[in-house]
Design a protein around this motif. Structure first.
Motif: not given
Length: 537
Positions: A218-219, A222, A294-295, A297-299, A301, A353, A355
């Motif tokens: 995930q990093d 990002r 869900e995960e 969408l956090e990553l 935008p 959400r 999107r």
């Protein structure tokens, strides 16, 4: 000085030049500081010039906004006062900075100075420019062959150099799952690697008998998204549902049609084509993928999230009592309705959400979800139907802009796949079909070139397939070109002579105009040469 790619809207040449020296400065303000940081780094590496922050716009290079311009529109003026780049937004200024880099010559693309007594000069010129389309995309498939993070960052730089602004990141498929989902660790523990790989087309008898895999933490994601944003590129992730899902089912067998096959016996697929193993239409599957999204969408935008939806064989659903019961329960009519139910669910889920869902044109089958956009890959027909129904469209027809397809006839082309699509063929591609009227054509967001990597085992093979055709595609996506038959391909080839030197400086292993170099060939490895449409990709 007119060897720019993509071709700008307007160019007026002057008679002098602006020289950049140790005393030259780069003037920015709050709105353009990010672009200035990128430009100072890029030019500093190549030239060795420090380009410190200037106090006045006339010190050397100045970047600023002009509210009268569109968000991606820019004006570059090089004259006796220095170099001024104005844009309607930071993106416009950035594209102007890319044009400045081209004007400085091929060595401006190097990562260190070559030494010697070198003069860096920008000819006196006025360039006024703006893109034709808001979506100028490249899709990269990292599921079939994994591209390490550094390779992805490199392709973002190559996209930026060609004024492309949407990176469609194909992260999952039958042959691999490439993004860390912390809620479901087996997606990468099991789904990110396969035991071996078919070498060449699926008809080839050759195998690479070693594990292949990899994934992005995930990093990592990002970092990729932030790196893209600095270059005004939006990253659109793709998670395939309900087909192309064997890697996910291998990791979590309950996702498959367990009443039809023993899903516990499945592994990540080691061959090419379309796997028959598709997701089961259960509430458990929906909840699972909601957790994935869900995960995601956090990553990411991005406004759009790609849900695939293509090439979903219906055989298991036809044979599955559970799937048939679901069709009856929901009143869907048939298996196409079941696929539409999958896509409609995630269209609504994403819309709630903030999107938007986009999918391949198969999502038209069984009825298109209300807010969905379409990636039209099986020719123009899906895009035409979607646009006429009021849906947004990205045109990426296989017959024109699938860059995994061979670039020339003959046996020298490495692993020849699909149609012959030359540099000129791509240059004459027209994203807006003439069947659409003006109101319908407004739904064409833009266009995208797709790079599927079944037969591209490393970045050198990706380079060979993508370039130089991606440069031609970039001009189609950016420039206001005439009708395909009226396009001046001879002029494009003339400008490409300079652009090949830029690609050389960037270290791109492109296909030379005269054919592949000896080390770019793959003698004895089967491709899929065809005169007509491939059965599937």
């Amino acid at each position: 000085m007119t060897e720019l790619i993509p071709a700008p809207r307007g160019v007026v040449a002057g008679s002098g030049e602006v020289r950049l020296t140790e005393n030259s400065r780069l003037h920015t303000d709050t709105a353009t500081r990010g672009v200035g940081r990128w430009l100072r780094t890029a030019l500093g590496q190549a030239t060795g010039l420090p380009l410190p922050e200037g106090r006045e716009p006339g010190d050397g290079i100045a970047l600023r906004l002009d509210a009268a311009l569109g968000p991606e529109e820019y004006r570059l003026v090089s004259d006796a006062a220095g170099v001024l780049i104005e844009g309607g937004g930071a993106a416009g200024v950035f594209w102007g900075a890319q044009t400045l880099r081209q004007l400085l010559g091929p060595d401006a693309y190097r990562r260190a100075p070559l030494g010697g007594d070198r003069t860096w000069a920008v000819p006196h010129i006025t360039v006024e420019d703006a893109p034709r389309f808001r979506w100028r995309g490249l899709m990269l498939d990292v599921a079939r062959h994994f591209m390490p993070k550094e390779g992805v960052l490199r392709y973002l730089d190559l996209m930026a150099a060609h004024k492309l602004n949407v990176f469609h990141f194909h992260l999952t498929d039958d042959q691999g799952w490439r993004v860390e989902i912390r809620k479901y660790p087996r997606l990468t523990e099991v789904g990110s690697w396969r035991a071996r790989t078919k070498f060449g087309h699926r008809a080839s008898p050759l195998w690479e008998e070693k594990p292949h895999g990899g994934y992005y933490t995930q990093d990592d994601i990002r970092e990729i998204v932030a790196y893209a944003a600095e270059r005004h590129i939006t990253v659109v992730p793709e998670i395939d549902v309900p087909g192309h899902s064997q890697a996910a089912i291998a990791a979590y067998p309950e996702l498959g049609n367990t009443d039809v096959i023993d899903t516990t016996a499945l592994s990540v697929w080691d061959n090419w084509g379309v796997s028959p193993n598709v997701l089961a239409p259960t509430d458990n599957t929906l909840r699972f993928y909601e957790g994935v999204f869900e995960e995601l969408l956090e990553l990411f935008p991005s406004e759009f999230v790609h849900a695939g939806g293509d090439e979903c064989p219906k055989d298991q659903w036809k044979a599955s009592p559970a799937a048939q019961a679901r069709i009856a329960e929901l009143g869907l009519g048939d298996e196409d309705g079941l696929q539409s139910w999958f896509i409609t669910h995630f269209d609504s889920w994403l819309a709630a959400r903030g999107r938007r869902l986009i999918g391949w044109d198969e999502i038209l089958e069984g009825g298109l979800a209300p807010g969905a956009a379409v990636s039209s890959w099986r020719g123009y027909a899906g895009g035409i139907a979607a646009a006429r129904a009021g849906h947004d469209v990205v045109m990426c027809p296989e017959q024109q802009v699938y860059l995994d397809h061979r670039q020339a006839p003959g046996d020298d082309e490495p692993m020849p796949i699909g149609y012959v699509r030359t540099l000129e063929d791509v240059y004459r591609f027209e994203p807006v079909p003439p069947q659409l009227d003006a109101d319908e054509a407004r739904h064409v967001l833009g266009t995208q070139a797709n790079v599927w990597t079944e037969v591209m085992e490393d970045h050198a093979r990706v380079d060979y397939q993508a370039f130089p055709r991606l440069a031609a595609f970039a001009e189609v996506a950016w420039s206001a070109l005439p009708a395909p038959a009226d396009r001046d391909f001879a002029d494009f080839e003339r400008r490409m002579a300079a652009h090949y030197r830029r690609l050389d400086a960037l270290g791109v292993g492109y296909r030379p105009p005269g054919g592949p170099r000896p080390w770019q060939r793959r003698p004895g490895v089967l491709g899929r040469p065809l005169d007509g449409p491939p059965p599937n990709r």
